[in-house]
Design an enzyme around this catalytic site. Structure first.
Site, PDB file in Angstrom:
ATOM      1  N   ASP A  23       0.832  -1.207   0.000  1.00  0.00           N
ATOM      2  CA  ASP A  23       0.000   0.000   0.000  1.00  0.00           C
ATOM      3  C   ASP A  23       0.870   1.263   0.000  1.00  0.00           C
ATOM      4  O   ASP A  23       1.962   1.259   0.567  1.00  0.00           O
ATOM      5  CB  ASP A  23      -0.892  -0.026   1.256  1.00  0.00           C
ATOM      6  CG  ASP A  23      -2.045   0.962   1.152  1.00  0.00           C
ATOM      7  OD1 ASP A  23      -2.287   1.498   0.048  1.00  0.00           O
ATOM      8  OD2 ASP A  23      -2.703   1.201   2.173  1.00  0.00           O
TER       9      ASP A  23
ATOM     10  N   ASN B 267     -10.551  -3.128  -6.325  1.00  0.00           N
ATOM     11  CA  ASN B 267      -9.754  -2.143  -7.069  1.00  0.00           C
ATOM     12  C   ASN B 267     -10.336  -1.821  -8.455  1.00  0.00           C
ATOM     13  O   ASN B 267     -10.017  -0.781  -9.039  1.00  0.00           O
ATOM     14  CB  ASN B 267      -8.301  -2.612  -7.227  1.00  0.00           C
ATOM     15  CG  ASN B 267      -7.502  -2.551  -5.939  1.00  0.00           C
ATOM     16  OD1 ASN B 267      -6.568  -3.318  -5.749  1.00  0.00           O
ATOM     17  ND2 ASN B 267      -7.844  -1.639  -5.038  1.00  0.00           N
TER      18      ASN B 267
HETATM   19  C1  FPP Z   1      -2.254   0.190  -3.118  1.00  0.00           C
HETATM   20  O1  FPP Z   1      -1.719   1.480  -3.154  1.00  0.00           O
HETATM   21  C2  FPP Z   1      -1.679  -0.559  -4.218  1.00  0.00           C
HETATM   22  C3  FPP Z   1      -2.397  -1.107  -5.228  1.00  0.00           C
HETATM   23  C4  FPP Z   1      -3.869  -1.010  -5.340  1.00  0.00           C
HETATM   24  C5  FPP Z   1      -1.737  -1.812  -6.309  1.00  0.00           C
HETATM   25  C6  FPP Z   1      -0.485  -2.533  -5.929  1.00  0.00           C
HETATM   26  C7  FPP Z   1       0.237  -2.874  -7.144  1.00  0.00           C
HETATM   27  C8  FPP Z   1       1.578  -2.831  -7.294  1.00  0.00           C
HETATM   28  C9  FPP Z   1       2.534  -2.514  -6.226  1.00  0.00           C
HETATM   29  C10 FPP Z   1       2.198  -3.143  -8.568  1.00  0.00           C
HETATM   30  C11 FPP Z   1       1.545  -4.273  -9.159  1.00  0.00           C
HETATM   31  C12 FPP Z   1       2.397  -5.283  -9.698  1.00  0.00           C
HETATM   32  C13 FPP Z   1       1.981  -5.999 -10.721  1.00  0.00           C
HETATM   33  C14 FPP Z   1       2.669  -7.232 -11.056  1.00  0.00           C
HETATM   34  C15 FPP Z   1       0.825  -5.578 -11.498  1.00  0.00           C
HETATM   35  P1  FPP Z   1      -2.716   2.696  -3.357  1.00  0.00           P
HETATM   36  O2  FPP Z   1      -2.831   2.975  -4.793  1.00  0.00           O
HETATM   37  O3  FPP Z   1      -4.023   2.407  -2.681  1.00  0.00           O
HETATM   38  O4  FPP Z   1      -1.926   3.831  -2.627  1.00  0.00           O
HETATM   39  P2  FPP Z   1      -2.532   5.008  -1.763  1.00  0.00           P
HETATM   40  O5  FPP Z   1      -3.210   4.375  -0.564  1.00  0.00           O
HETATM   41  O6  FPP Z   1      -1.329   5.781  -1.378  1.00  0.00           O
HETATM   42  O7  FPP Z   1      -3.477   5.762  -2.642  1.00  0.00           O
END
Ligand code: FPP
Length: 248
Positions: free
Chosen positions: A29, A77
């Site tokens: 995250d 998501n």
């Molecule tokens: C949460 O951070 C992260 C995700 C929803 C996606 C995680 C994905 C990756 C790290 C890369 C994926 C790898 C592959 C192989 C596709 P957030 O976007 O909710 O962050 P925030 O809470 O700061 O908004």
């Protein structure tokens, strides 16, 4: 509870072995906040997160873990803006293309990636099929939800005609069947919740919540997590040996 024992002088590989840390799982995250801090689009945060994910997964393998799970895309998501969702799908596809370079990882996609379209369905299946039998296990949770996984397992059992089930039946019908349960779950990004991740498998996992945003989470943070894990006393609902025997 025994905590914070000082393991600073012991190599991390030794701690992984001695503490029985076979499987580490990450809730990655903080990509969005990482990007926002740099005035970049959220997609740039996911790209940095995907690059870091490769580094961390390789490092966990190097220090002797057998299995790693990452939460890359939850069933929820899909509600994000289309541009962000498409960027995550592109990252998945390019990750799969590069994954051919890894020669000792057995990939498994947990969740229902095939529901996200034919290309994702085919590519994820091909990677699983072509890497079966390799020693280091990587579970990539993509279009994954922990409750949906349990429902999926129960439905499979019902389809077999079962009218009552055991815990072993459920475990054997989860997406993670045959792989160890996580010993340690690390969530980055300063949120303290489990977000529908590995609900069944996490029953006795140790949890670490880190304020670090995923793209900044480094191999030395993994070392710190291993040291923290090694300092904890896992009792699985029982007692420490010393307490059972009345010793100290
Ligand atoms: C949460 O951070 C992260 C995700 C929803 C996606 C995680 C994905 C990756 C790290 C890369 C994926 C790898 C592959 C192989 C596709 P957030 O976007 O909710 O962050 P925030 O809470 O700061 O908004």
């Amino acid at each position: 509870m025994e905590t914070n024992r000082d393991f600073s002088g012991i190599p991390v590989e030794t701690l992984v072995k001695q503490s029985g840390l076979r499987h580490i799982a990450f809730i990655m995250d903080g990509n969005g906040r990482w990007a926002k801090k740099r005035m970049l689009p959220r997609e740039a945060g996911h790209k940095a997160g995907a690059d870091n994910f490769k580094t961390i997964v390789r490092y966990c393998k190097k220090i002797g873990m057998e299995c790693c799970t990452v939460y890359a895309f939850s069933t929820e998501n899909i509600k994000r803006p289309r541009r962000e969702v498409e960027a995550l799908f592109r990252l998945l596809i390019s990750f799969i293309e590069e994954a051919a370079e890894e020669d000792d990882i057995e990939f498994r996609f947990i969740g229902e990636p095939g529901e996200l379209g034919e290309t994702i369905g085919q590519r994820t299946k091909q990677l699983e099929d072509s890497t079966r039998g390799r020693p280091y296990r990587l579970n990539i949770a993509f279009n994954y939800g922990g409750r949906a996984e349990i429902v999926h397992a129960v439905n499979r059992l019902m389809a077999e005609g079962k009218t009552s089930v055991t815990e072993d039946d459920i475990s054997a019908n989860l997406y993670t069947a045959g792989r160890p349960e996580p010993d340690l779950i690390v969530r980055t990004g300063a949120e303290m919740r489990i977000s529908n991740f590995l609900l069944w498998q996490a029953a006795y996992a140790e949890l670490i919540f880190s304020d670090i945003l995923w793209p900044d989470y480094s191999t030395s943070d993994v070392d710190a997590a291993v040291r923290e894990f090694a300092s904890r006393s896992r009792r699985f609902g029982g007692l420490d040996k010393a307490d059972q025997t009345g010793g100290t």
